[in-house]
Design a protein around this motif. Structure first.
Motif: not given
Length: 653
Positions: A340-353, A587-594, A636-641
Motif C-alpha cells: 500500500x505504501x508503494x502504491x501511494x508513494x509511487x516510489x521504491x524503498x531500501x528500508x521498512x521505514x 521470511x516465507x512470504x518474502x521468499x515466495x514473492x521474490x 520487494x518494492x520493485x515487485x509491489x510497484x
C-alpha cells in the motif's frame, strides 16, 4: 495540501471525463472539496484538503476578470503580510493563502513572483489573455509535480497515477529503473513511469501557444566557494562572540520558520522521534503555543534500542508537556503494509521505514489531525548525517581519520549498507576524479548496486553496465562547474539534496505517505531563508571539532530540548531490517514473492541468484543481514510497484 491537475490540448478541447478521472485518483490528497475549470484549450482541476480559509478556499481560483486561473497545492507562508501589500491593486475573493499566486503574478510576472513565495507548494497558473501556462514547484521538492507531453496534449499533475487515469499507459521508465538498481535513486527530472517527467525542485514549466514546453530553473542551492578546500574548518572564525552571533541568528530564523508553519484553521500536530530535529520542533512548538502539542512517534517494541527511540521521545514529550501518541509497528506490519505504501508513494524503498511512515500518518489522520510538523531537512540544512562526517574525516591525517572512521562504523550499524558502504562497490573512479573525492553516501549506493548487479538477469546486467550512472548524474547537474571550489561536505550535501532528499525523503517517505492519509507535512528546516543562511555557515558551526554534528542547532535549541537529546549522536530513522528480524512466516512470504513467476517474468532478475541470496540470509552475520536489507527491500518494492501500479510489460496491476 491538495491535488492538482492541468490539461492543455494544442488542437482539440480538453477531455473533461479524463480530468474527472484524474481528480478521482487524488481524492486522498484533497477529500474536502473538488473543482474544475476549463475553456476551449485548457482545463484545471483541484482536490482540496481544507486548512487555511476552510470555508472560503474553493479552487480553481479565478481573478475578478476571469483572465487568470490557478490551482495550488501546499502552503504559501507570511500570506497576511503579503495580502496587505497587494490589496491596493487586487481585490481578494477568498481567505486562502493560495490566492496570493494571482496578484503576485499580475504584479511581478512568473519569474519575479517566485522570489515572494515562501513555503511548500506546487501550482498551475493559466493566463488566458496571453495563452500562457506556468507550473511551479517549491525550492526543495516538498510537494510533487509531474508532467506528460506527447505533442498534442500536455498533462500536469500531482501524481503519475492521475496522468495514467487520462489514458496514458503505465509502464516502467527503463532508465530510471536501471539507475535505481545501480545507485537507488531515479534521476531528479524523471519518475519511474515511461514518458512521465518530474518537475525538478526550484523549477518552472512554461508553455505558451505554438511553443515548446520550457523547463526553467528559478532557484538552486548555493554554497560558498573556498579555493583551498583542504582547510578543514572552511570559512574559519576566531571568537566566541562570533559563534554566539551565528547561533542567535539561526535561533531567530528557526523560531520564525516554526511560527509561520503554525498558521491554519485546523489543529496541528508534530512527528517526534528521539532525535534532535523533531525534538527541537516539538520544543519550539510548545514554546509558541498555549495548548499541549500532540506528538506522534513510531515505536518498535520487538527491536533493539538502536532502532527503538521511545525512551528519548517520551522524555522529550514529558519535558514539553506534550501529548504522546505511540504508533507501535511490528515486522509483520512493515511487510503487510508495504504494498500500500508503494502504491501511494509511487516510489521504491531500501528500508521498512516506508511502511512505518505510512502507518504513522494513518494514525495522525485517525486522531483528527490534518497538519503535522516534521524535523525533515535539518540534516540537509546542517550536514547532520554520519556519512557527511565520514567525508570530513577524509580531509584529516591518516591516523586520526582511521580512528574516527572506525568509531563511526561501530556506532552506526543501522545505516550500514544504506548510507555508509559495506563491501565492494561499482566502479566510482570517474566521479572520484571529477569531484576530487567520492561522497560516502554515493559509495554506499554503489555498494548496493554492486550487490544488486549479482542478482540481475544477463540482459539487464548488460544494459545497466553500459552506463556510468554516477558520472551521468554529475553531468546532468553540471557538478564540475557548480561545485568547483566548494567544500567537500557541501559537495556531498548538494548531490544528496538533489537525489536522496528530493526523490526519496520528501517524495516517497514524505508527501507520498502523508497524503495517503490526507495529512499535510510542514518542514521548518526547509524554509528557504533558513536554508540559505545555513548554507553560508562555516563548517565548524555545522560539524564542531569533526564529530559534533549540527552543533549550531544543538546550541540554538538547547532551551527547548532534554540533555539526552542535546548529547546524542545522530541516528537516522530506520526500521528494524526485515533481513535481520524476520519471523518464519515473514521470511516465507518474502521468499515466495521474490521468486514468484510474476517477479521473474519482469526479466530484471536472475532466478537462481535470487534464490541463493534468500537461502543464505538466515545464516548471515548481523552486519551482512543489515547490508543486504536495501537490496532485498529494493527488490520487494520493485515487485509491489509492478503489481500495483504498472499495467504494461506483464499485464499485472
Amino acid at each position: 495540501m491538495c491535488g492538482i491537475v492541468g490539461m492543455i490540448h494544442r488542437g482539440a478541447a480538453p477531455d473533461l471525463n479524463s480530468l474527472a478521472a484524474a481528480l478521482d485518483t487524488l481524492v486522498l490528497r484533497g477529500p474536502d472539496d473538488s473543482g474544475m475549470w476549463h475553456d476551449e484549450h485548457v482545463a484545471l482541476g483541484h482536490r482540496r484538503l481544507s486548512i487555511v480559509g476552510v470555508n472560503h478556499g474553493h479552487q480553481p481560483i479565478c481573478s475578478s476578470d476571469g483572465m487568470i486561473v490557478a490551482v495550488v497545492n501546499g502552503e504559501f507562508y507570511d500570506h497576511k503580510r503579503l495580502r496587505q501589500e497587494l490589496s491596493d491593486a487586487y481585490c481578494f475573493q477568498t481567505n486562502s493563502d493560495s490566492e496570493l499566486l494571482i496578484p503576485l503574478y499580475l504584479k511581478h510576472g512568473y519569474m519575479e513572483m517566485m522570489k515572494h513565495l515562501r513555503g511548500e507548494f506546487s501550482f498551475i497558473l493559466y493566463d488566458k489573455r496571453n495563452r500562457l501556462v506556468v507550473a511551479g514547484r517549491d525550492r526543495f521538492g516538498i510537494k510533487p509535480l509531474c508532467w506528460y507531453d506527447d505533442g498534442e496534449k500536455l498533462i500536469i499533475a500531482s501524481k503519475a497515477k492521475a496522468i495514467h487515469a487520462c489514458g496514458i499507459k503505465a509502464e516502467w521508465d527503463e532508465y530510471s529503473l536501471m539507475q535505481a538498481l545501480s545507485i537507488q535513486y531515479q534521476p531528479t527530472n524523471r519518475t519511474f513511469f515511461k514518458d512521465i517527467w518530474q518537475l525538478e525542485p526550484g523549477h518552472l514549466l512554461v508553455w505558451q501557444t505554438n511553443s515548446v514546453v520550457k523547463d526553467i530553473e528559478y532557484w538552486d542551492m548555493h554554497y560558498p566557494v573556498n579555493v583551498n578546500t583542504n582547510l578543514n574548518h572552511h570559512l574559519k572564525f576566531d571568537t566566541t562572540s562570533q559563534e554566539k552571533q551565528y547561533v542567535d541568528k539561526f535561533h531567530d530564523l528557526l523560531l520564525e520558520s516554526v511560527r509561520l508553519r503554525l498558521q491554519g484553521d485546523v489543529p496541528i500536530c508534530c512527528h517526534l522521534s528521539g532525535g534532535l530535529d523533531s525534538s527541537s520542533v516539538v520544543g519550539i512548538m510548545s514554546h509558541l503555543t498555549d495548548e499541549p502539542v500532540h506528538c506522534f512517534s513510531i515505536v518498535f517494541p520487538q527491536a533493539d534500542a538502536e532502532y527503538d527511540e521511545d525512551v528519548y521521545a517520551t522524555e522529550t514529550a514529558r519535558r514539553c508537556g506534550a501529548v504522546m501518541h505511540r504508533v507501535e509497528v511490528s515486522q509483520h506490519d512493515i511487510l503487510h503494509y508495504l504494498p500500500e505504501a508503494v502504491f501511494h508513494s509511487e516510489g521504491l524503498a531500501v528500508n521498512g521505514h516506508l511502511a512505518c511512515k505510512y502507518l504513522l500518518n494513518r494514525a495522525i489522520n485517525k486522531a483528527g489531525f490534518k497538519v503535522a510538523l516534521t524535523g525533515e531537512g535539518a540534516d540537509e540544512c546542517l550536514a547532520g548525517y554520519p556519512h557527511l562526517r565520514k567525508d570530513l574525516f577524509a580531509m584529516l591525517p591518516t591516523e586520526e581519520k582511521e580512528v574516527l572512521t572506525k568509531k563511526l562504523y561501530s556506532t552506526n550499524l543501522s545505516i550500514t549498507g544504506t548510507e555508509i558502504a559495506v563491501g565492494d562497490t561499482l566502479d566510482c573512479h570517474n566521479l572520484t576524479n571529477r569531484l576530487g573525492f567520492l561522497p560516502s553516501f554515493l559509495a554506499a549506493k554503489a555498494s548496493i548496486g554492486h550487490k544488486m548487479y549479482r542478482l540481475l538477469s544477463n540482459d539487464m546486467l548488460q544494459r545497466c553496465s553500459s552506463h556510468d550512472f554516477l558520472s551521468e548524474m554529475a553531468d546532468y547537474h553540471h557538478a564540475d562547474v557548480r561545485l568547483h571550489g566548494v567544500h567537500p561536505v557541501n559537495k556531498s550535501l548538494y548531490l544528496w539534496n538533489k537525489h536522496a532528499l528530493c526523490n526519496y525523503i520528501l517524495s516517497t517517505l514524505g508527501d507520498g505517505c502523508e497524503m495517503s492519509a490526507s495529512v499535510e507535512g510542514r518542514l521548518p528546516f526547509l524554509d528557504h531563508q533558513l536554508f540559505e543562511y545555513a548554507a553560508r555557515l562555516p563548517m565548524q558551526m555545522k560539524i564542531k571539532d569533526n564529530v559534533n554534528e549540527k552543533f549550531i542547532l544543538k546550541e540554538a535549541a538547547y532551551p527547548y530540548i532534554t540533555n539526552h537529546v542535546y548529547q546524542r549522536q545522530k541516528h537516522p530513522f530506520q526500521a528494524p531490517p526485515l533481513t535481520r528480524y524476520f519471523t518464519q512466516s515473514d521470511y516465507s512470504q518474502i521468499y515466495d514473492e521474490l521468486t514468484s513467476r510474476n517477479m521473474m517474468s519482469m526479466g530484471i532478475f536472475n532466478s537462481d541468484a535470487v534464490i541463493a541470496l534468500l537461502k543464505s540470509l538466515p545464516t548471515m552475520s548481523i552486519l551482512e543481514q543489515t547490508a543486504y536489507e536495501p537490496v532485498v527491500m529494493l527488490m520487494l518494492t520493485i515487485y509491489y510497484m509492478n503489481q500495483t501500479l504498472m499495467n504494461g510489460n506483464n499485464g499485472n496491476k
